[in-house]
Scaffold this motif. Structure first.
Motif, PDB file in Angstrom:
ATOM      1  N   ILE A 126       0.864  -1.185   0.000  1.00 42.21           N
ATOM      2  CA  ILE A 126       0.000   0.000   0.000  1.00 42.21           C
ATOM      3  C   ILE A 126       0.898   1.232   0.000  1.00 42.21           C
ATOM      4  N   THR A 127       0.721   2.101  -1.021  1.00 40.94           N
ATOM      5  CA  THR A 127       1.606   3.251  -1.198  1.00 40.94           C
ATOM      6  C   THR A 127       0.961   4.595  -0.891  1.00 40.94           C
ATOM      7  N   ASP A 128      -0.374   4.658  -0.860  1.00 42.53           N
ATOM      8  CA  ASP A 128      -1.046   5.934  -0.578  1.00 42.53           C
ATOM      9  C   ASP A 128      -2.471   5.646  -0.136  1.00 42.53           C
ATOM     10  N   GLY A 129      -3.097   6.634   0.449  1.00 42.28           N
ATOM     11  CA  GLY A 129      -4.465   6.504   0.905  1.00 42.28           C
ATOM     12  C   GLY A 129      -4.535   6.825   2.377  1.00 42.28           C
ATOM     13  N   TRP A 145      -7.285   2.550  -1.469  1.00 40.12           N
ATOM     14  CA  TRP A 145      -5.855   2.581  -1.185  1.00 40.12           C
ATOM     15  C   TRP A 145      -5.111   2.460  -2.507  1.00 40.12           C
ATOM     16  N   GLU A 146      -4.037   3.233  -2.654  1.00 39.94           N
ATOM     17  CA  GLU A 146      -3.189   3.079  -3.828  1.00 39.94           C
ATOM     18  C   GLU A 146      -2.213   1.944  -3.533  1.00 39.94           C
ATOM     19  N   LEU A 154       2.389  -3.117 -11.518  1.00 39.27           N
ATOM     20  CA  LEU A 154       1.072  -2.493 -11.620  1.00 39.27           C
ATOM     21  C   LEU A 154       0.837  -1.564 -10.432  1.00 39.27           C
ATOM     22  N   THR A 155       0.359  -0.358 -10.713  1.00 37.12           N
ATOM     23  CA  THR A 155      -0.056   0.564  -9.654  1.00 37.12           C
ATOM     24  C   THR A 155      -1.479   1.004  -9.937  1.00 37.12           C
ATOM     25  N   GLY A 156      -2.194   1.328  -8.896  1.00 34.10           N
ATOM     26  CA  GLY A 156      -3.568   1.800  -9.040  1.00 34.10           C
ATOM     27  C   GLY A 156      -4.255   1.831  -7.690  1.00 34.10           C
ATOM     28  N   TRP A 157      -5.551   2.070  -7.704  1.00 33.19           N
ATOM     29  CA  TRP A 157      -6.352   2.223  -6.497  1.00 33.19           C
ATOM     30  C   TRP A 157      -7.320   1.058  -6.366  1.00 33.19           C
TER      31      TRP A 157
END
Length: 172
Positions: A126-129, A145-146, A154-157
């Motif tokens: 988990i990288t952001d949120g 959560w990003e 792959l990155t995303g929410w």
């Protein structure tokens, strides 16, 4: 009549001299923009929860009727389950109903922002949120959560869960 003219002239001269002596600028009111007729969504910056160690096992299912008791530092998203993960956590897609988890380009619910789907058990960081987003035509919301899937880049929410099931769980 002559006396009245003299008084008016003196009054005008007095005002003129006062303005010159004070050297004040004239304040001009500025217009306040009217609200837009078209509603817009604004993302609210998230609160940064303080990570705390816990030894209690976390259930996969949300208990019906359960409500979270928010603290001053807790992230609150009305109509969504209490978050169980945080930025920096290693996590995975929970094993629920065999369906993959949708990965989105933005933390909003619509079909045009789905960029991928990841299978149950897929691990990620988990990288952001968190970000709170309302579910259309519902009183509920998703906590997004990003993520970064290290194995594929792959990155995303992703949504953490709905009002009955968690889609994401922290790795032990």
């Amino acid at each position: 009549m002559k006396n009245l003219r003299l008084r008016i002239t003196i009054a005008i001269l007095t005002l003129f001299l006062l303005v010159l002596a004070c050297n004040t600028s004239v304040l001009v009111p500025t217009a306040v923009p009217l609200p837009s007729a078209t509603p817009t969504w604004t993302l609210i910056p998230p609160a940064t929860p303080t990570p705390q160690a816990t030894e209690t096992p976390e259930p996969t299912e949300v208990e019906p009727g359960a409500t979270a008791v928010p603290t001053e530092e807790a992230f609150v998203c009305p109509g969504a389950p209490t978050t169980r993960v945080a930025v920096g956590d290693a996590a995975r897609v929970t094993f629920t109903n065999g369906l993959p988890l949708r990965v989105r380009s933005t933390p909003l619910v619509n079909n045009s922002n789905i960029v991928a789907q990841i299978a149950e058990g897929t691990g990620f960081t988990i990288t952001d949120g968190p970000r709170c987003a309302p579910i259309p035509n519902s009183d509920n919301s998703f906590v997004f959560w990003e993520i970064l899937v290290e194995s594929t880049g792959l990155t995303g929410w992703v949504a953490e869960g709905d009002n009955t099931t968690y889609f994401v769980e922290k790795l032990p």
